[in-house]
Design a protein around this motif. Structure first.
Motif, PDB file in Angstrom:
ATOM      1  N   LEU A 104       0.834  -1.083   0.022  1.00 25.77           N
ATOM      2  CA  LEU A 104       0.023   0.020   0.088  1.00 25.77           C
ATOM      3  C   LEU A 104       0.869   1.246  -0.056  1.00 25.77           C
ATOM      4  CD1 LEU A 104      -2.636  -1.065   2.556  1.00 25.77           C
ATOM      5  CD2 LEU A 104      -2.989  -1.010   0.168  1.00 25.77           C
ATOM      6  N   ASP A 105       0.321   2.387  -0.577  1.00 34.57           N
ATOM      7  CA  ASP A 105       1.571   3.587  -0.576  1.00 34.57           C
ATOM      8  C   ASP A 105       1.507   4.041   0.718  1.00 34.57           C
ATOM      9  OD1 ASP A 105       1.163   3.236  -3.391  1.00 34.57           O
ATOM     10  OD2 ASP A 105      -0.554   4.620  -3.681  1.00 34.57           O
ATOM     11  N   GLN A 106       2.336   4.866   0.883  1.00 37.89           N
ATOM     12  CA  GLN A 106       2.760   5.411   2.399  1.00 37.89           C
ATOM     13  C   GLN A 106       1.543   6.106   2.948  1.00 37.89           C
ATOM     14  OE1 GLN A 106       2.895   8.571   3.787  1.00 37.89           O
ATOM     15  NE2 GLN A 106       3.005   9.648   1.651  1.00 37.89           N
ATOM     16  N   VAL A 134     -11.431  -4.223  -2.076  1.00 34.05           N
ATOM     17  CA  VAL A 134     -12.366  -3.114  -1.957  1.00 34.05           C
ATOM     18  C   VAL A 134     -11.512  -1.922  -1.445  1.00 34.05           C
ATOM     19  CG1 VAL A 134     -14.442  -2.069  -1.101  1.00 34.05           C
ATOM     20  CG2 VAL A 134     -14.045  -4.305  -1.887  1.00 34.05           C
ATOM     21  N   TYR A 135     -11.299  -0.720  -1.969  1.00 39.05           N
ATOM     22  CA  TYR A 135     -10.734   0.440  -1.392  1.00 39.05           C
ATOM     23  C   TYR A 135     -11.895   1.533  -1.347  1.00 39.05           C
ATOM     24  CZ  TYR A 135      -6.197  -1.599  -2.791  1.00 39.05           C
ATOM     25  OH  TYR A 135      -5.050  -2.069  -3.204  1.00 39.05           O
ATOM     26  N   VAL A 136     -11.553   2.448  -0.480  1.00 42.35           N
ATOM     27  CA  VAL A 136     -12.512   3.533  -0.139  1.00 42.35           C
ATOM     28  C   VAL A 136     -11.664   4.926  -0.254  1.00 42.35           C
ATOM     29  CG1 VAL A 136     -14.279   4.750   1.181  1.00 42.35           C
ATOM     30  CG2 VAL A 136     -14.255   2.236   1.437  1.00 42.35           C
ATOM     31  N   HIS A 187      -0.108   2.283  -7.845  1.00 42.60           N
ATOM     32  CA  HIS A 187      -0.907   3.688  -7.694  1.00 42.60           C
ATOM     33  C   HIS A 187      -2.282   3.356  -8.399  1.00 42.60           C
ATOM     34  CE1 HIS A 187       2.361   5.393  -5.409  1.00 42.60           C
ATOM     35  NE2 HIS A 187       2.966   6.078  -6.510  1.00 42.60           N
ATOM     36  N   GLN A 188      -2.585   1.948  -8.674  1.00 38.49           N
ATOM     37  CA  GLN A 188      -3.609   1.837  -9.551  1.00 38.49           C
ATOM     38  C   GLN A 188      -4.864   2.792  -9.167  1.00 38.49           C
ATOM     39  OE1 GLN A 188      -4.369  -2.334 -10.259  1.00 38.49           O
ATOM     40  NE2 GLN A 188      -6.567  -1.917 -11.013  1.00 38.49           N
ATOM     41  N   VAL A 189      -5.202   2.702  -8.081  1.00 36.03           N
ATOM     42  CA  VAL A 189      -6.714   3.383  -7.920  1.00 36.03           C
ATOM     43  C   VAL A 189      -6.535   4.954  -7.969  1.00 36.03           C
ATOM     44  CG1 VAL A 189      -8.449   3.699  -5.866  1.00 36.03           C
ATOM     45  CG2 VAL A 189      -7.376   1.696  -6.338  1.00 36.03           C
ATOM     46  N   ALA A 202      -7.663  10.715  -0.337  1.00 38.04           N
ATOM     47  CA  ALA A 202      -7.169   9.573   0.961  1.00 38.04           C
ATOM     48  C   ALA A 202      -7.751   8.417   0.357  1.00 38.04           C
ATOM     49  CB  ALA A 202      -7.900  10.173   1.995  1.00 38.04           C
ATOM     50  N   LEU A 203      -6.757   7.388   0.606  1.00 34.69           N
ATOM     51  CA  LEU A 203      -7.409   6.033   0.121  1.00 34.69           C
ATOM     52  C   LEU A 203      -7.220   5.157   1.539  1.00 34.69           C
ATOM     53  CD1 LEU A 203      -8.208   4.498  -2.358  1.00 34.69           C
ATOM     54  CD2 LEU A 203      -5.599   4.063  -2.727  1.00 34.69           C
ATOM     55  N   HIS A 204      -8.237   4.124   1.441  1.00 36.04           N
ATOM     56  CA  HIS A 204      -8.268   2.998   2.443  1.00 36.04           C
ATOM     57  C   HIS A 204      -8.844   1.807   1.926  1.00 36.04           C
ATOM     58  CE1 HIS A 204      -9.320   1.877   6.690  1.00 36.04           C
ATOM     59  NE2 HIS A 204     -10.438   1.283   6.203  1.00 36.04           N
TER      60      HIS A 204
HETATM   61  N1  URA Z   1      -4.142   1.940  -5.395  1.00 33.54           N
HETATM   62  C1  URA Z   1      -3.274   3.031  -5.170  1.00 33.54           C
HETATM   63  O1  URA Z   1      -3.371   3.939  -5.730  1.00 33.54           O
HETATM   64  N2  URA Z   1      -2.640   3.061  -3.937  1.00 33.54           N
HETATM   65  C2  URA Z   1      -2.669   2.023  -2.935  1.00 33.54           C
HETATM   66  O2  URA Z   1      -2.090   2.126  -2.035  1.00 33.54           O
HETATM   67  C3  URA Z   1      -3.415   0.774  -3.222  1.00 33.54           C
HETATM   68  C4  URA Z   1      -4.034   0.735  -4.553  1.00 33.54           C
END
Ligand code: URA
Length: 236
Positions: A104-106, A134-136, A187-189, A202-204
């Motif tokens: 996961l990114d920092q 699943v990411y929020v 950094h896909q999402v 922000a990503l969770h």
């Molecule tokens: N996608 C992202 O951009 N960052 C992450 O940490 C995980 C999935």
């Protein structure tokens, strides 16, 4: 297995260090201090526990862990700009070769798996194996239908040969989006949200396969995964 080997396999240092821990009377089994490193314990199919300096440890052939990753930690043993997620774990885990299952990114928070089982790590990180995650995401701008359509239909990311689509995209508020993705690209999402015309602030990660981040697990806290958790992971 003798007590020295038990401690050694569980990451309590070199064989010499394990023998010293035992000899110094710091290791107990079933509440009784054991100072003989050669004492054999048989625990085929049984749950075996020992304690070091009063802290209880289960014996595990492999470690399967879940960490509720806080922001500001790198998923690396050799971090560049932020502390490592391993600084949140007892040192025995790094010592026995536990590694992050994907990264996961920092600044991303939430469900991070770790293990010293190479097959398991490979199974969940191989590009061939599709595991829903699943990411929020909290977005800078309100999410609109055009963005949802783009994410569901597929967006082309830089240096990818073809568009990538989410499996599911749902809004969770004006600037909040739950996305299910199968891949684990860099950094896909964040890149997908940017390609759809918004920005991820922000990503969770709240789920991998059928395993959800336990609500009671505080940021920075970790837990062992049991057989049921591992089953849920695979059943996603
Ligand atoms: N996608 C992202 O951009 N960052 C992450 O940490 C995980 C999935």
């Amino acid at each position: 297995m003798n007590l020295e080997s038990i401690l050694f396999t569980q990451g309590f240092g070199s064989r010499r260090q394990c023998r010293a821990l035992i000899g110094d009377g710091r290791v107990s089994v079933a509440g009784v201090v054991c100072t003989d490193a050669n004492t054999d314990f048989s625990f085929d199919g049984h749950d075996f526990h020992f304690s070091v300096d009063g802290v209880d440890w289960p014996y595990r052939e492999h470690a399967y862990l879940l960490l509720n990753k806080p922001a500001g930690y790198e998923c690396s043993r050799d971090p560049q700009h932020h502390p490592s997620v391993f600084s949140l774990l007892p040192p025995q885990f790094a010592e026995r070769g536990v590694q992050c299952v994907g990264r996961l990114d920092q600044d991303t928070t939430g469900l991070l798996l770790l293990s010293d089982d190479g097959k398991f790590v490979h199974m969940f990180t191989s590009p061939k194996r599709k595991v829903p995650k699943v990411y929020v995401a909290t977005t800078r701008h309100p999410v609109n239908d055009a963005q949802l359509d783009a994410l569901r239909g597929g967006v082309l990311l830089h240096s990818e040969p073809k568009p990538i689509a989410v499996v599911d995209a749902q809004t969770r508020g004006e600037c909040m989006l739950a996305l299910t993705v199968m891949e684990g690209k860099y950094h896909q999402v964040k890149r997908m949200i940017a390609a759809a015309g918004n920005r991820c602030e922000a990503l969770h990660r709240e789920r991998v396969g059928g395993l959800a981040l336990p609500a009671a697990l505080a940021p920075g806290a970790w837990q062992w995964l049991d057989e049921a958790d591992l089953g849920s992971l695979r059943s996603g």
